[in-house]
Design an enzyme around this catalytic site. Structure first.
Site, short mmCIF file in Angstrom:
data_model
loop_
_atom_site.label_atom_id
_atom_site.label_comp_id
_atom_site.label_asym_id
_atom_site.label_seq_id
_atom_site.Cartn_x
_atom_site.Cartn_y
_atom_site.Cartn_z
N GLU A 120 -0.22 4.72 8.49
CA GLU A 120 0.31 3.94 9.60
C GLU A 120 1.84 4.04 9.62
OE1 GLU A 120 -0.70 -0.24 9.67
OE2 GLU A 120 0.11 -0.47 11.67
N ALA A 261 2.08 -3.46 2.09
CA ALA A 261 0.74 -2.96 1.76
C ALA A 261 0.09 -2.42 3.02
CB ALA A 261 -0.12 -4.07 1.17
N MET A 262 -1.10 -1.82 2.85
CA MET A 262 -1.75 -1.15 3.99
C MET A 262 -3.26 -1.34 3.93
SD MET A 262 -1.33 0.56 6.69
CE MET A 262 -2.77 0.87 7.69
N GLU A 297 -4.24 -8.09 3.99
CA GLU A 297 -4.83 -6.75 4.11
C GLU A 297 -6.35 -6.85 4.18
OE1 GLU A 297 -2.66 -4.70 4.91
OE2 GLU A 297 -0.93 -5.76 4.11
N HIS A 300 -7.48 -7.82 7.61
CA HIS A 300 -7.39 -6.71 8.56
C HIS A 300 -8.74 -5.98 8.70
CE1 HIS A 300 -3.40 -6.24 10.18
NE2 HIS A 300 -2.79 -6.05 9.03
N GLU A 319 -1.48 -7.46 14.01
CA GLU A 319 -0.55 -8.03 13.03
C GLU A 319 -0.29 -9.52 13.25
OE1 GLU A 319 -0.11 -6.67 10.41
OE2 GLU A 319 -0.41 -4.54 10.79
#
Ligand code: ARG
Ligand code: ZN
Length: 875
Positions: A120, A261-262, A297, A300, A319
């Site tokens: 991303e 973080a992702m 995360e 998400h 987000e």
């Protein structure tokens, strides 16, 4: 080029299926991508144009036939197949990468020897040519082969399918992710890592294997992250009805990471700062950060992965909503009131200046040049506030139904903000078109409040007028829907109930403003109330209201809403600090009212208030907060002098109580460290008290600080004491720093704290110190955490030294940005944002800041990231 929301078009081809094979060796990486593509209606035969980023193509074939040079054009950043087959077809491509040379930390790179990815927003195109945009969803199967000793752990998204040994000491693993996803959610990790393992049984009874992967030897430090993960999974089931949907959930901590973080599907990759903790190395703030980011995360998985964004303009769709969800989680885990105050402080310190400066943009922007520059406090934090207002506006039940509707309607899709809002409009029956202004227009509204009490008629009137200043590219603003949670506080401290309210829609305890101005009339009150408005920070606005000190002191002592108790105290302190700053600038000695300080003292004595709340009550607004309030012609030295004088006054008047607080904490120090709300609240109160006491510089106070540094049994207390010693320029500061480094110099995350404490010291030597530290062996310009800890902390937390009158602070940070830009543009651009309020300085510093900014601008080959921020900052 400018990318515009209005230009959105679907791609001519869909990608039905993706197979990726990664062949990893230390020397080179080959990626074989096999895509099945099919034309969308009416687009058969159109050229296929895929995104690339610094790619080298070594092979290309369609349906098994190698393409000849005339059939395609491949540059580093684009692949065009001129005349693809009319029906569906298979495109095979092999690219060669050099992960070890990837210092941008986007795409596939190496961090401490581990291969890892960050895709991303647009990193996948640095792995293979692709439609690297969020509205192209596909099912991925990934095979990884790597040397077994170097990379015993091979991970990707989804579920593990098979694995095995190969010759020459190599092995492989195959992963399949059944959930269609866009490329930005792809992830791969290969390395020699330890795991902290556990499992979780979902509400429908499915057992999920959980693992947090960390560098060798660090597994025990993943315990809190794992605990946070399990609590997050449970909470999302209970509160949002969302269940996890794969057999495994993996988290990997890496030491080189541009962001926090992702949320890659089934394989979250983290900055290790948000994973690793034990009482020796982590502070209470670190623990709370880990809990929040792990939750964020994980959440998400539904708000981001199952339902993703149609395009990057919709970034807040995932987000803002996911921040809202993590805020709610933290509120449920800890203290709701304390969390709300912290979030409001964050918004005011990060988002308000963004919204009021050259980088202002709507929560849902309509154009961008570089999307990485839009991962901002506006999209995240203001985006979360907008969701919270929506919930206040339509009520908890309609909000819950709207969420369910959104999940039902858009699961498996790439959605828009309009579709999201339509779910709530349908669930509530309310027209939400006026509410959309919050998404479309930038800028922080100011609500001005005027009151009128008619004693004879027992009638109370409030006139609330909203105004939003112009922002870049948006000269005129529409009125917004503003929910004002309120109470009319009576003399006994309780809320009075008027017999009628007219002039605005009323929804329970909330007034809903929709017009530029409302005059709200409350009838039938026995006496003039003290208005408590925007309870719980019910809207992200600035409030201009001239309540007397007496009214504010009354609210501080009595308001039923804890946010507004804190707000009243903060308003009193801020008023005092701004006045003192003006006195300093006029060459006068600052003077302070004592009644507000005594009111704080009384609250410290109240056994009914929890320690974390008390800590917030006595925490003095920061110098940056004061500078923001001063707003123009800011002289950071004058602010600092006023701030110092105010803290001395507070410390002097409250000395006995502050000393008692520290002593009570000393007495509790023998108990085992628990990073929960109660324990962290107690420490936070004690360390805030200690900091205030130390401002007097008295020998007793400094002896107390030194003793606490030496006897601390956890990092929270140790770091608090060290910071005080360093910031006061104590004679023992150097020795303390040396002792600290001796003990923790081999733990990079703790070195960051050591660097930050020095970088933020409000002392004339700070800049030289920071420059020297850039040459310290523990520092590296290649690691984003180190850079942020040293240079970022200097620029954001050292207002007098970054803002030195001779311009050397600005010049130094500008040089660092220029130097970092080629290697890591995202990091450089983030650092550049610290200049965003440069026009608020007094003329001399303003000119110095501009000179520094122009020195970056003249450098050749600026990245798009830095060029974009620079252009907007100087406009
Ligand atoms: N989606 C991530 C999160 O907030 C942030 C990733 C941003 N990365 C970037 N390079 N822009 O959880
Ligand atoms: Zn996020």
């Amino acid at each position: 080029p400018v990318i515009r929301l209005a230009d959105y078009r679907p791609t001519p081809y869909a990608i039905d299926k993706v197979d990726l094979e990664f062949d990893l060796t230390a020397e080179r990486t080959l990626v074989a991508a096999s895509l099945v593509l099919s034309p969308r209606a009416g687009t058969a035969g159109e050229p296929l144009v895929l995104d690339g980023g610094e790619l080298t193509l070594v092979r290309i074939a369609i349906d098994g036939r190698e393409l000849s040079a005339d059939d395609y054009e491949a540059s580093a950043d684009r692949l065009t197949v001129k005349a693809p087959p009319a029906g569906s077809f298979r495109l095979d491509m092999t690219t060669r990468l050099d992960p070890a040379a990837n210092t941008k930390l986007m795409g596939l790179y190496r961090s401490s020897g581990t291969w890892c990815t960050q895709c991303e927003a647009e990193g996948f195109r640095r792995i293979t040519y692709y439609y690297d945009r969020p509205d192209v969803l596909s099912v991925f199967t990934v095979k990884i082969t790597a040397p077994k000793t170097e990379a015993p752990i091979l991970l990707s998204n989804g579920n593990p399918v098979s694995s095995g040994n190969l010759e020459d000491g190599r092995h492989f693993a195959v992963w399949h992710d059944p959930w269609p996803k866009p490329s930005y959610l792809f992830a791969l990790v290969a390395g020699d890592l330890d795991a902290f393992e556990d499992d979780f049984t979902t509400m429908s009874g499915r057992k999920v294997k959980l693992a947090v992967y960390v560098e060798k030897g660090n597994a025990p430090k993943a315990a809190y992250a794992m605990d946070s993960l399990k609590r997050s999974m449970k909470w999302d089931e209970e509160v949002f009805g969302r269940e996890y949907d794969l057999d495994v959930f993996n988290v990997v901590a890496v030491s080189d990471f541009n962001m926090g973080a992702m949320e890659n599907k089934g394989l979250n990759i983290f900055n290790d700062k948000y994973v690793l903790a034990d009482p020796e190395i982590a502070t209470d703030t670190d623990y709370a950060g880990i809990e929040a980011v792990i939750a964020h995360e994980y959440f998400h998985n539904w708000t981001g992965d199952r339902i993703t964004c149609r395009d990057w303009f919709q970034l807040c769709l995932k987000e803002g909503l996911t921040v809202f969800r993590d805020q709610e989680f933290s509120s449920d885990m800890r203290s709701r009131a304390v969390k709300r105050i912290s979030d409001a402080r964050l918004l005011r310190s990060q988002q308000f200046p963004e919204d009021g400066g050259p980088l202002a943009h709507p929560v849902r922007p309509e154009q961008y040049k570089e999307i990485n520059n839009f991962y901002t406090a506006t999209v995240y934090e203001k985006g979360a506030e907008v969701i919270r207002m929506l919930k206040t506006l339509i009520g908890d039940d309609a909000f819950a139904r709207g969420m369910d509707l959104y999940f039902d309607r858009h699961d498996g899709e790439a959605a828009t903000v309009e579709q999201f809002i339509a779910s709530f409009a349908d669930a509530s029956g309310r027209d939400l078109e006026p509410f959309m202004v919050w998404y479309r227009e930038a800028g922080t509204p100011t609500v001005t409040v005027e009151e009128n009490w008619d004693e004879a008629a027992r009638r109370y009137r409030l006139t609330l007028t909203q105004e939003t200043p112009a922002t870049p590219g948006q000269q005129t603003k529409k009125p917004r829907v503003i929910p004002v949670r309120f109470g009319l506080v009576g003399p006994d401290g309780g809320d009075m109930q008027p017999s009628s309210i007219a002039g605005a829609e009323v929804n329970g305890d909330t007034l809903i403003l929709t017009q530029p101005s409302h005059t709200v009339t409350f009838e039938g009150l026995p006496s003039r109330p003290v208005p408590s408005l925007f309870r719980g920070f019910s809207a992200p606005v600035k409030v201009r209201q001239s309540l007397s000190s007496a009214d504010l002191i009354f609210l501080l002592a009595n308001d039923a809403d804890s946010f507004n108790r804190w707000q009243a105290g903060t308003t009193l302190a801020m008023t005092a600090l701004v006045k003192a700053t003006q006195q300093v600038r006029a060459g006068q000695a600052p003077s302070f009212e004592t009644a507000p300080i005594d009111a704080l003292g009384a609250l410290l004595d109240d056994p009914g208030l929890d320690a974390a709340f008390k800590a917030l009550l006595i925490a003095v607004p920061s110098e940056n907060d004061v500078a923001r309030e001063v707003a123009e012609n800011v002289d950071p030295d004058a602010v600092a002098a006023a701030h110092q004088a105010y803290r001395r006054t507070v410390a002097g008047r409250l000395a006995a109580r502050l000393t008692a607080i520290v002593a009570a904490d000393d007495a509790a120090a023998g108990a085992p460290y628990v990073p929960d709300a109660a324990g962290s609240g107690r420490r936070s109160l004690a360390n805030t008290a200690l900091d205030l006491l130390s401002i007097t510089g008295s020998a007793e106070a400094m002896a107390l600080v030194r003793r606490r540094f030496e006897t601390a049994t956890n990092m929270t207390d140790r770091m608090a004491a060290l910071t005080i010693l360093v910031h006061r320029g104590d004679a023992d500061a150097e020795a303390a720093l040396a002792a600290f480094f001796e003990r923790f110099g081999n733990v990079p995350l703790v070195v960051d704290k050591w660097l930050s404490a020095q970088a933020s010291a409000p002392l004339p030597g700070a800049l030289d110190k920071v420059m020297a530290l850039t040459r310290h062996p523990a520092f590296s310009f290649g690691n984003p955490n180190r850079v942020r800890a040293l240079i970022g902390a200097f620029a954001t937390s050292n207002p007098t030294q970054f803002g030195r009158a001779d311009g050397k602070g600005f010049g130094f940070v500008a040089d660092v940005i220029s130097r970092l830009d080629a290697a890591n543009p995202q990091l450089a651009a983030r650092l550049l944002v610290t200049f965003r309020s440069w026009r608020s300085y007094e003329p001399k510093r303003r000119a110095q800041a501009e000179t520094a900014l122009r020195s970056i601008q003249i450098k050749p080959q600026l990245s798009r990231d830095v060029a974009d921020i620079l252009e907007r900052t100087l406009a």
